[in-house]
Write an enzyme that holds these catalytic residues in place. Structure first.
Site, PDB file in Angstrom:
ATOM      1  N   ASP A  27       1.601  -5.505  -1.641  1.00 37.47           N
ATOM      2  CA  ASP A  27       1.650  -6.952  -1.823  1.00 37.47           C
ATOM      3  C   ASP A  27       0.237  -7.519  -1.797  1.00 37.47           C
ATOM      4  O   ASP A  27      -0.663  -6.947  -1.167  1.00 37.47           O
ATOM      5  CB  ASP A  27       2.473  -7.599  -0.703  1.00 37.47           C
ATOM      6  CG  ASP A  27       3.957  -7.296  -0.823  1.00 37.47           C
ATOM      7  OD1 ASP A  27       4.442  -7.154  -1.945  1.00 37.47           O
ATOM      8  OD2 ASP A  27       4.626  -7.213   0.233  1.00 37.47           O
ATOM      9  N   TYR A  48       2.164   2.580   7.652  1.00 34.70           N
ATOM     10  CA  TYR A  48       1.622   1.222   7.651  1.00 34.70           C
ATOM     11  C   TYR A  48       1.289   0.762   9.066  1.00 34.70           C
ATOM     12  O   TYR A  48       2.008   1.087  10.015  1.00 34.70           O
ATOM     13  CB  TYR A  48       2.646   0.229   7.080  1.00 34.70           C
ATOM     14  CG  TYR A  48       3.035   0.470   5.651  1.00 34.70           C
ATOM     15  CD1 TYR A  48       2.348  -0.143   4.617  1.00 34.70           C
ATOM     16  CD2 TYR A  48       4.106   1.295   5.334  1.00 34.70           C
ATOM     17  CE1 TYR A  48       2.713   0.074   3.287  1.00 34.70           C
ATOM     18  CE2 TYR A  48       4.477   1.516   4.016  1.00 34.70           C
ATOM     19  CZ  TYR A  48       3.781   0.906   3.000  1.00 34.70           C
ATOM     20  OH  TYR A  48       4.147   1.118   1.694  1.00 34.70           O
TER      21      TYR A  48
END
Length: 235
Positions: free
Chosen positions: A49, A77
């Protein structure tokens, strides 16, 4: 016969690891790399994103044809989740649509367990998913969010870091196709609270590590040679 990816002795086209900055789409990064290397044919193994940072695995030139043979899972992540507010985008870039009292620690830990393993996940309203040819983010921008079907994803683990009164930091290892934004949203809902993803950084994809990636500024100043790739049959 099964095939595997190995490095040949000579080629100028192959794999490049980039550390994406915040504020750019993955396509923006591809465009920058095209200009730096003078190569039109570039693909990537999983988008990030715009607000997120971290590892993008790019394939240049003829190596784009090897994408299906490269193992870029699991994804890892570093995430910060903010409790108390849910947004229409499930992250910090969206508009607040719901507020609630931050959850208690035992409820957070119980919800994390429920969101581990093979789970059913509804994608964010602002995502690239499509229904009958309409992109979810296009419909959401018009104020007409799509009814998106849930998908099965795998969350291998959460390594919980700091858990404060209204935030949680965690390292999340998951399968491709997992939306960390949706995990944040669902974590808030499962605790009887509200939550959104405040920050996100991808640190690993399969065997690839962001510590081996170059920034766009570094590449512009001195382009590194891409890692050569080719496919050969397994023995």
């Amino acid at each position: 016969m099964p095939r595997r990816v190995v490095a040949p002795t000579k080629t100028d086209q192959g794999l490049l690891l980039v550390d994406k900055p915040a504020g750019m789409t993955s396509h923006d990064v591809v465009q920058h790399v095209r200009r730096i290397y003078g190569e039109r044919s570039i693909g990537h193994l999983g988008t990030l994103d715009p607000f997120a940072t971290g590892l993008l695995v790019l394939l240049l030139g003829r190596a784009t044809r090897l994408a299906t043979f490269i193992d870029a899972e699991p994804k890892v992540y570093e995430a910060t989740i903010r409790f108390g507010t849910e947004t229409d985008s499930d992250d910090s870039t969206g508009n607040v649509i719901r507020t609630a009292t931050p959850p208690l620690e035992p409820d957070v830990r119980a919800a994390v367990k429920a969101l581990t393993g093979e789970i059913s996940q509804v994608p964010p309203a602002y995502s690239a998913k499509s229904v009958d040819g309409t992109r979810a983010y296009d419909a959401a921008r018009r104020g007409e969010p799509l009814d998106l079907a849930a998908a099965t994803v795998t969350v291998h683990s959460w390594e919980l870091g700091q858990l404060g009164d209204d935030s949680l930091s965690a390292v999340i290892t998951c399968s491709g196709g997992t939306y960390i934004r949706a995990l944040a949203r669902d974590l808030g809902r499962l605790t009887g609270s509200a939550a959104h993803l405040e920050s996100l950084r991808r640190t690993r994809a399969g065997t690839f590590d962001v510590r081996d990636a170059a920034t766009l500024d570094a590449l512009a100043a001195s382009p590194v040679r891409v890692r050569p790739l080719r496919v050969v049959p397994d023995a």
